[in-house]
Write a protein that holds these residues in place. Sequence first.
Motif, PDB file in Angstrom:
ATOM      1  N   VAL A  80       0.579  -0.195  -1.002  1.00 25.31           N
ATOM      2  CA  VAL A  80       0.689  -1.645  -0.872  1.00 25.31           C
ATOM      3  C   VAL A  80       0.497  -2.212  -2.271  1.00 25.31           C
ATOM      4  CG1 VAL A  80      -0.414  -3.721   0.048  1.00 25.31           C
ATOM      5  CG2 VAL A  80      -0.003  -1.758   1.543  1.00 25.31           C
ATOM      6  N   TYR A  81       1.582  -2.659  -2.871  1.00 25.09           N
ATOM      7  CA  TYR A  81       1.575  -2.957  -4.302  1.00 25.09           C
ATOM      8  C   TYR A  81       0.865  -4.265  -4.647  1.00 25.09           C
ATOM      9  CZ  TYR A  81       5.112   0.684  -4.193  1.00 25.09           C
ATOM     10  OH  TYR A  81       5.777   1.859  -3.979  1.00 25.09           O
ATOM     11  N   ASN A  82       0.724  -5.157  -3.687  1.00 27.75           N
ATOM     12  CA  ASN A  82      -0.003  -6.407  -3.969  1.00 27.75           C
ATOM     13  C   ASN A  82      -1.480  -6.293  -3.605  1.00 27.75           C
ATOM     14  OD1 ASN A  82       0.544  -6.312  -1.185  1.00 27.75           O
ATOM     15  ND2 ASN A  82       0.581  -8.545  -0.979  1.00 27.75           N
ATOM     16  N   SER A  85      -4.145  -8.652  -5.561  1.00 26.87           N
ATOM     17  CA  SER A  85      -4.291 -10.039  -5.128  1.00 26.87           C
ATOM     18  C   SER A  85      -4.950 -10.115  -3.752  1.00 26.87           C
ATOM     19  CB  SER A  85      -2.932 -10.744  -5.106  1.00 26.87           C
ATOM     20  OG  SER A  85      -2.040 -10.112  -4.199  1.00 26.87           O
ATOM     21  N   LEU A  86      -4.644  -9.159  -2.872  1.00 30.92           N
ATOM     22  CA  LEU A  86      -5.306  -9.124  -1.569  1.00 30.92           C
ATOM     23  C   LEU A  86      -6.795  -8.860  -1.727  1.00 30.92           C
ATOM     24  CD1 LEU A  86      -2.708  -7.071   0.512  1.00 30.92           C
ATOM     25  CD2 LEU A  86      -3.133  -9.532   0.655  1.00 30.92           C
ATOM     26  N   ARG A  87      -7.134  -7.989  -2.663  1.00 31.58           N
ATOM     27  CA  ARG A  87      -8.557  -7.694  -2.904  1.00 31.58           C
ATOM     28  C   ARG A  87      -9.292  -8.943  -3.369  1.00 31.58           C
ATOM     29  NH1 ARG A  87     -11.470  -2.586  -5.749  1.00 31.58           N
ATOM     30  NH2 ARG A  87     -13.413  -3.615  -6.332  1.00 31.58           N
ATOM     31  N   SER A 101      -9.060   1.629  -5.152  1.00 31.01           N
ATOM     32  CA  SER A 101      -7.833   2.088  -4.503  1.00 31.01           C
ATOM     33  C   SER A 101      -7.189   0.990  -3.666  1.00 31.01           C
ATOM     34  CB  SER A 101      -8.144   3.283  -3.599  1.00 31.01           C
ATOM     35  OG  SER A 101      -8.936   2.872  -2.499  1.00 31.01           O
ATOM     36  N   ASP A 102      -5.896   1.124  -3.442  1.00 32.13           N
ATOM     37  CA  ASP A 102      -5.228   0.223  -2.509  1.00 32.13           C
ATOM     38  C   ASP A 102      -5.599   0.570  -1.073  1.00 32.13           C
ATOM     39  OD1 ASP A 102      -3.706   2.636  -2.761  1.00 32.13           O
ATOM     40  OD2 ASP A 102      -1.976   1.655  -1.848  1.00 32.13           O
ATOM     41  N   PRO A 120       1.503  -8.391   7.973  1.00 30.04           N
ATOM     42  CA  PRO A 120       2.606  -9.134   7.345  1.00 30.04           C
ATOM     43  C   PRO A 120       2.356  -9.505   5.890  1.00 30.04           C
ATOM     44  CG  PRO A 120       2.157  -9.990   9.548  1.00 30.04           C
ATOM     45  CD  PRO A 120       1.024  -9.067   9.197  1.00 30.04           C
ATOM     46  N   LEU A 121       1.093  -9.452   5.446  1.00 29.20           N
ATOM     47  CA  LEU A 121       0.766  -9.776   4.052  1.00 29.20           C
ATOM     48  C   LEU A 121       1.005  -8.595   3.117  1.00 29.20           C
ATOM     49  CD1 LEU A 121      -2.611 -11.687   4.594  1.00 29.20           C
ATOM     50  CD2 LEU A 121      -0.325 -12.682   4.302  1.00 29.20           C
ATOM     51  N   PHE A 122       1.148  -7.391   3.668  1.00 29.91           N
ATOM     52  CA  PHE A 122       1.291  -6.197   2.835  1.00 29.91           C
ATOM     53  C   PHE A 122       2.691  -6.146   2.224  1.00 29.91           C
ATOM     54  CE2 PHE A 122      -1.886  -3.838   5.796  1.00 29.91           C
ATOM     55  CZ  PHE A 122      -2.939  -4.542   5.220  1.00 29.91           C
ATOM     56  N   ASP A 123       2.750  -5.984   0.917  1.00 31.72           N
ATOM     57  CA  ASP A 123       4.015  -5.883   0.189  1.00 31.72           C
ATOM     58  C   ASP A 123       4.123  -4.467  -0.358  1.00 31.72           C
ATOM     59  OD1 ASP A 123       6.360  -6.311  -1.151  1.00 31.72           O
ATOM     60  OD2 ASP A 123       5.610  -7.925  -2.432  1.00 31.72           O
ATOM     61  N   GLY A 124       4.898  -3.640   0.292  1.00 32.82           N
ATOM     62  CA  GLY A 124       5.013  -2.261  -0.165  1.00 32.82           C
ATOM     63  C   GLY A 124       5.641  -1.375   0.884  1.00 32.82           C
TER      64      GLY A 124
END
Length: 623
Positions: A80-82, A85-87, A101-102, A120-124
């Motif tokens: 999950v490449y974003n 920002s989620l963290r 780690s992601d 739905p927020l996960f980009d990857g």
Amino acid sequence: MCGIAGVWRKRDPIGAGDLSDIAGMMQALAHRGPDDHDSWSSSRLALGHRRLAIIDPSPAAREPMPTACGKGVLAYNGEVYNYRSLRQALETEGCIFRSVSDTEVVLQALHHWGPEKAVPLFDGMFSFAYFDARDNALWLARDRLGIKPMAVAETAERILFASEDKAILASNGFGRRIDAREITLRLAWQHRDSSFSLFDGIERLPPAGLWKITDAGIEKRCFWHVLDVLEAARITGDRISDDEHIAKLEALIEDSVDIHCIADASIATACSSGVDSGLITALSKRFRPEIHGYVVDPRLGRSEAENAERTGRRAGVPLRRVPVDRDRFFELWPKAVWHLESDGWHASHVGLLALAEQCRADGVKVLLTGEGADELFGGYKWQAESMRAWQAWSWPGRLFRSKRWLDRKFGRLRHAPFKTSTGNSSASERNLVLRSLSPELNFLQTRIFDRLEPVTPLGDRAFLGCCLYDLYSHLQDLLNRHDRLSMAASVELRVPFIENRLIDFAIHLPRRQKLRGRTGKWLLKKVAEKHLPRENVYAPKKGFEISSGFTQGSQGLLRGGYLRDALKWPAAAVEDLVDLARRDEASRLRLVGMELFLRLHAGGETAGNLTHALHAAAAEASG
């Protein structure tokens, strides 16, 4: 990038047999994660994980990963490449992290926000199993376009799940039965590799699948579908200038390549002579100055290595050639079929496996590719050809047709709107296909076409609809192939074009930004002009060509009986089919590939033995 496996008990607690199955399932997935492995179990659930360490290779990122409170646990495959920002968002809400780690970000997001809000927020690219002990629910999920796989099988007592079918087959008591209907569908050129299994009793999560498993059973849902997010008004109302579109697309691709270069491991690119992988290669140089690329160099027929090296020189990225001769092809073809868990219907499968094995030998763990651009930006000839059937409604053609004639024709074409629509030559043939082959795909064509109703002229509507449909048909073949064959060599393959904002941008582009005149991927090529040699940008699209000479003679394997028996061919027809395979390369690849699959998975033969059989068949045919 990893491999995951799990057993969910419907009633009884997890026992020694279940834990033994988890160990066997993990062994079947060893190629997906050679760096580490671990397992976890509770009263009703057992999880296993094979790790390919890419981001935070420390023991702190080991999986299955529990929450600090012990009420949640995650087994996760992908990136999950974003996650950064989620963290940050999670930390502002009081979450504390133990690793960089992601994986932990995904776990905390699922546990803190809940899967329905978090996923739905996960980009990857991802598939995962997340257990929430607070309500005794197991969640299985897959990214929105199905880059990462997940297979599931339900028995009377258990639900089994894993990254690959072969792990489920390794569990005790699960029968290895081949689904003859699926064989027929593959041979009929149905795009099913990502979402359907050739093994009876195994199903795959669809793209964007989000399944909840509780005592009540399996609740199947999807968190994203192009039909749900498509806004036709954005397409018809597009008044943005070409220059603005070019600048926006370039910025989006640069941002995506940037996050796809996040890794605590060596990264390279797969660089052909084409636009898509070439552009990814050129842009990745900005974020990983040490990066190099690979190009497959077939020793029969045409090689694109020289043209690819032209891109490499322009981008300042050295390319390494991966030679493939006939001996190497016969060595890798059965191995590719084993990992694909399907027929190796395209000779390029072997080329990709050869490339991945070279990456691994060179210590490269991550490979960037250009997959997804043709589907999103209109790069295939059949997408442009989909416009032709609708010319009767264009000026001045419609002047010479009555409204009644046009209405009748529209009613027929609406159910087979694209060049690739199966059974579009007659109503009876079309209805046969809709009823008996792949209704879930064939009816999707009409739904997409109807969703684009505001788009005019009808040719534009058909073109854009075909591009969207390819996300669920052709692209699924490609993504399945890339995951299985890269992971066969323990290499993580990343696809920067398939990024959330890029997907949203591309599906809302009008036809003129994708196809202008006779130029497909027009907008993407305008961006590529800034980074690649012009002769490469505007060269005719050729795809990943492998000479038919590599497989010539292999049709003799069809006399072996596995495919004949599965499809109940009459004995008298076998030689006719062998002759068809001899004359037609596409038939040869499909039929011989399926014969290899059956010999491997039903007959128990080894890849090495089948390599010898291929050589023997070719020698007999040439003698």
